[in-house]
Write an enzyme that holds these catalytic residues in place. Structure first.
Site, PDB file in Angstrom:
ATOM      1  N   GLY A  24      -4.900   8.443  -0.960  1.00 41.52           N
ATOM      2  CA  GLY A  24      -3.920   7.479  -1.454  1.00 41.52           C
ATOM      3  C   GLY A  24      -4.399   6.058  -1.661  1.00 41.52           C
ATOM      4  O   GLY A  24      -3.892   5.347  -2.520  1.00 41.52           O
ATOM      5  N   ASP A  51       4.212   4.598   6.852  1.00 42.18           N
ATOM      6  CA  ASP A  51       5.575   5.137   6.785  1.00 42.18           C
ATOM      7  C   ASP A  51       6.110   5.195   8.216  1.00 42.18           C
ATOM      8  O   ASP A  51       6.644   4.214   8.720  1.00 42.18           O
ATOM      9  CB  ASP A  51       5.502   6.506   6.099  1.00 42.18           C
ATOM     10  N   ASP A  99      -2.714   3.384   1.937  1.00 42.29           N
ATOM     11  CA  ASP A  99      -1.761   3.225   0.839  1.00 42.29           C
ATOM     12  C   ASP A  99      -0.392   2.812   1.386  1.00 42.29           C
ATOM     13  O   ASP A  99       0.252   1.926   0.849  1.00 42.29           O
ATOM     14  CB  ASP A  99      -1.661   4.502  -0.013  1.00 42.29           C
ATOM     15  N   ASP A 115       1.061   9.832  -4.572  1.00 48.97           N
ATOM     16  CA  ASP A 115       1.382  11.009  -5.366  1.00 48.97           C
ATOM     17  C   ASP A 115       2.658  11.715  -4.919  1.00 48.97           C
ATOM     18  O   ASP A 115       3.085  11.602  -3.776  1.00 48.97           O
ATOM     19  CB  ASP A 115       0.244  12.028  -5.250  1.00 48.97           C
ATOM     20  N   LYS A 140       6.918   0.681   5.123  1.00 56.66           N
ATOM     21  CA  LYS A 140       8.351   1.026   5.120  1.00 56.66           C
ATOM     22  C   LYS A 140       8.904   0.674   6.493  1.00 56.66           C
ATOM     23  O   LYS A 140       8.942   1.527   7.387  1.00 56.66           O
ATOM     24  CB  LYS A 140       8.530   2.541   4.901  1.00 56.66           C
TER      25      LYS A 140
END
Ligand code: XMP
Ligand code: MG
Length: 180
Positions: A48, A106, A103, A162, A134
């Site tokens: 990523g 989360d 990337d 992706d 996030k």
């Protein structure tokens, strides 16, 4: 392109290519200030981070090195919990100023499980630079030292990220459009 379809899902534009390029350059400028004379070693986590890593590194006009790894996770013992290990780590990290490139952070699970392996190699310092965070999804105590954007707790693609292998080459960031 405002709306795109990838596999079975609709995505809508979330952060433009121009805004991404501007922000990545700002973060590169901050890193440049912090790491002057330290010859930092960037470690990009594949797949990523490859686009973010390339753009960030291109904007960094101080001597710096970069290498890439893949992460593999497996179940450890009950005391170690989930273990995340690096594939392709050839660099000697001892005494180096390391910056991990992700990337997206989360839940934070991946980096939380992987950081002990990096620390074990005794770098002089270790920081995390991520393209996205996030904040509402975070479940593990992982903090990015450099983050380009905080985003909503929804699935995103583009700029290296992706959906089932597609979408990495989109130059902007797209978010899942649940109204479609
Ligand atoms: P954790 O939860 O360990 O997740 O911080 C990190 C990894 O999960 C993937 N990920 C995503 N990939 N769109 C993606 O394309 C997303 O919205 C997303 N959220 C998490 C990603 O590989 C990341 O390294
Ligand atoms: Mg992925």
């Amino acid at each position: 392109m405002e709306n795109i379809r990838v596999h079975d899902k609709q995505f809508k534009i979330y952060i433009s290519q121009a805004d991404i390029q501007k922000r990545v350059a700002e973060v590169a400028a901050a890193i440049k200030e912090d790491y002057k004379g330290l010859n930092p070693l960037f470690i990009g986590i594949l797949n990523g981070s490859f686009i973010f890593a390339a753009d960030l590194f291109r904007n960094l006009t101080i001597p710096a090195e970069i290498s890439f790894i893949k992460l593999a996770s497996y179940k450890g013992t009950s005391s170690t919990g989930n273990v995340v290990t690096a594939i392709g780590m050839e660099e000697d990290l001892h005494g180096r100023h390391v910056i991990l490139l992700e990337d997206i952070i989360d839940t934070g699970k991946t980096l939380h499980a992987f950081l002990p392996e990096i620390l074990h190699r005794q770098p002089a310092s270790i920081k995390i630079a991520t393209f996205l965070t996030k904040p509402q999804a975070l479940q593990y105590p992982v903090t990015a030292d450099y983050s380009c954007f905080n985003i909503d707790n929804k699935f995103v693609i583009g700029y290296g990220l992706d959906y089932d292998k597609l979408g990495r080459n989109l130059p902007a960031l797209y978010i899942l459009d649940e109204d479609q």
